[in-house]
Design an enzyme around this catalytic site. Sequence first.
Site, PDB file in Angstrom:
ATOM      1  N   ASP A  31     -24.876  24.046 -13.862  1.00 10.77           N
ATOM      2  CA  ASP A  31     -25.980  23.656 -12.989  1.00 10.77           C
ATOM      3  C   ASP A  31     -25.806  22.247 -12.430  1.00 10.77           C
ATOM      4  OD1 ASP A  31     -26.304  22.410 -15.453  1.00 10.77           O
ATOM      5  OD2 ASP A  31     -28.150  23.440 -15.964  1.00 10.77           O
ATOM      6  N   ASN A  72     -37.708  24.113 -24.605  1.00  7.27           N
ATOM      7  CA  ASN A  72     -38.552  25.276 -24.335  1.00  7.27           C
ATOM      8  C   ASN A  72     -37.724  26.569 -24.296  1.00  7.27           C
ATOM      9  OD1 ASN A  72     -37.175  25.020 -21.958  1.00  7.27           O
ATOM     10  ND2 ASN A  72     -38.962  24.721 -20.655  1.00  7.27           N
ATOM     11  N   HIS A 108     -34.889  26.989 -22.652  1.00  5.29           N
ATOM     12  CA  HIS A 108     -34.141  27.273 -21.423  1.00  5.29           C
ATOM     13  C   HIS A 108     -32.643  27.142 -21.651  1.00  5.29           C
ATOM     14  CE1 HIS A 108     -34.473  22.800 -20.160  1.00  5.29           C
ATOM     15  NE2 HIS A 108     -33.185  23.041 -20.161  1.00  5.29           N
ATOM     16  N   GLU A 130     -35.602  28.565 -16.540  1.00  2.59           N
ATOM     17  CA  GLU A 130     -36.824  28.175 -17.234  1.00  2.59           C
ATOM     18  C   GLU A 130     -37.609  29.408 -17.698  1.00  2.59           C
ATOM     19  OE1 GLU A 130     -37.316  25.242 -18.130  1.00  2.59           O
ATOM     20  OE2 GLU A 130     -37.143  23.735 -16.550  1.00  2.59           O
TER      21      GLU A 130
HETATM   22  C1  GLP Z   1     -30.622  20.331 -19.345  1.00  3.58           C
HETATM   23  C2  GLP Z   1     -29.443  21.217 -18.951  1.00  3.58           C
HETATM   24  C3  GLP Z   1     -29.166  22.274 -19.986  1.00  3.58           C
HETATM   25  C4  GLP Z   1     -29.136  21.660 -21.372  1.00  3.58           C
HETATM   26  C5  GLP Z   1     -30.486  21.052 -21.664  1.00  3.58           C
HETATM   27  C6  GLP Z   1     -30.591  20.474 -23.069  1.00  3.58           C
HETATM   28  O1  GLP Z   1     -31.840  20.844 -18.970  1.00  3.58           O
HETATM   29  N1  GLP Z   1     -29.648  21.838 -17.687  1.00  3.58           N
HETATM   30  O2  GLP Z   1     -27.935  22.911 -19.676  1.00  3.58           O
HETATM   31  O3  GLP Z   1     -28.829  22.644 -22.327  1.00  3.58           O
HETATM   32  O4  GLP Z   1     -30.695  20.016 -20.718  1.00  3.58           O
HETATM   33  O5  GLP Z   1     -30.100  19.184 -23.078  1.00  3.58           O
HETATM   34  P1  GLP Z   1     -29.843  18.308 -24.361  1.00  3.58           P
HETATM   35  O6  GLP Z   1     -28.552  18.784 -24.913  1.00  3.58           O
HETATM   36  O7  GLP Z   1     -29.751  16.912 -23.849  1.00  3.58           O
HETATM   37  O8  GLP Z   1     -30.982  18.529 -25.274  1.00  3.58           O
END
Ligand code: GLP
Length: 241
Positions: free
Chosen positions: A67, A136, A138, A143
Amino acid sequence: MRIYQAETYQAMSRRAANIISAQVIYKPDCVLGLATGGTPVGTYQQLVEWFQKGDLSFAEVRSVNLDEYLGLSPHHEQSYRYFMQTNLFDHIDIKPENTHVLNGLAKDPAVECAAYNKLIRDLGGIDLQLLGMGRNGHIAFNEPGDDFGLETHLVSLTENTIEANARFFASRDEVPRHALSMGIKNIMNARRILIVVNGEEKAEAVYQAFCGPVTKQVPASVLQLHPDVTLVGDKAALHKL
Ligand code: GLP
């Protein structure tokens, strides 16, 4: 599904890097689906270390990222392209033309998303997809409530995600409200999936995703339907399982 519980974040990262390096050694021209966020940083550090020691080469690897924030240039310090360059690509021998991240400045997001789906198909699909998980539930930027049938698409980020990602920006207002993201369908089409989670703030989402029903309200729960998933986490994230 395989679950590895590691004692520490470092041990979790080493295990995840082991799985990725096994994939690269087994198939040197594999297609790796890569993720951003705080969780995989240690995994990338470990891969860089092994590359520097001469144990691993990415010379033939192709990569596709999950993404990108809409509106951020590849040079913006919080863009996911910048993240990938600074955390991994700049330190290994992967060919720049073989690394693919959605263009956050695309004039027409729909065209960019369609081209990305075609790219993934033209590469022959994803051999191993690395994932993190949002608080959450995702995955990528899919989402709660997003359709499981979607491919790469334009996403409106939830307040929860904006809040969680604000720590990387100077202020909450600077967090983009939209992103381009692979859809659940792209992720589920990957041959193998490796999901990494750490910290107590992920524990409930991990529990819901892997012990609860498969529901759009917890996007990661769809992984229960994938035939080859490996979950690697630290104790804090896995203690509710
Ligand atoms: C973002 C990314 C996800 C990632 C998530 C969790 O929203 N788009 O791909 O898994 O953050 O991030 P973190 O690893 O910093 O908790």
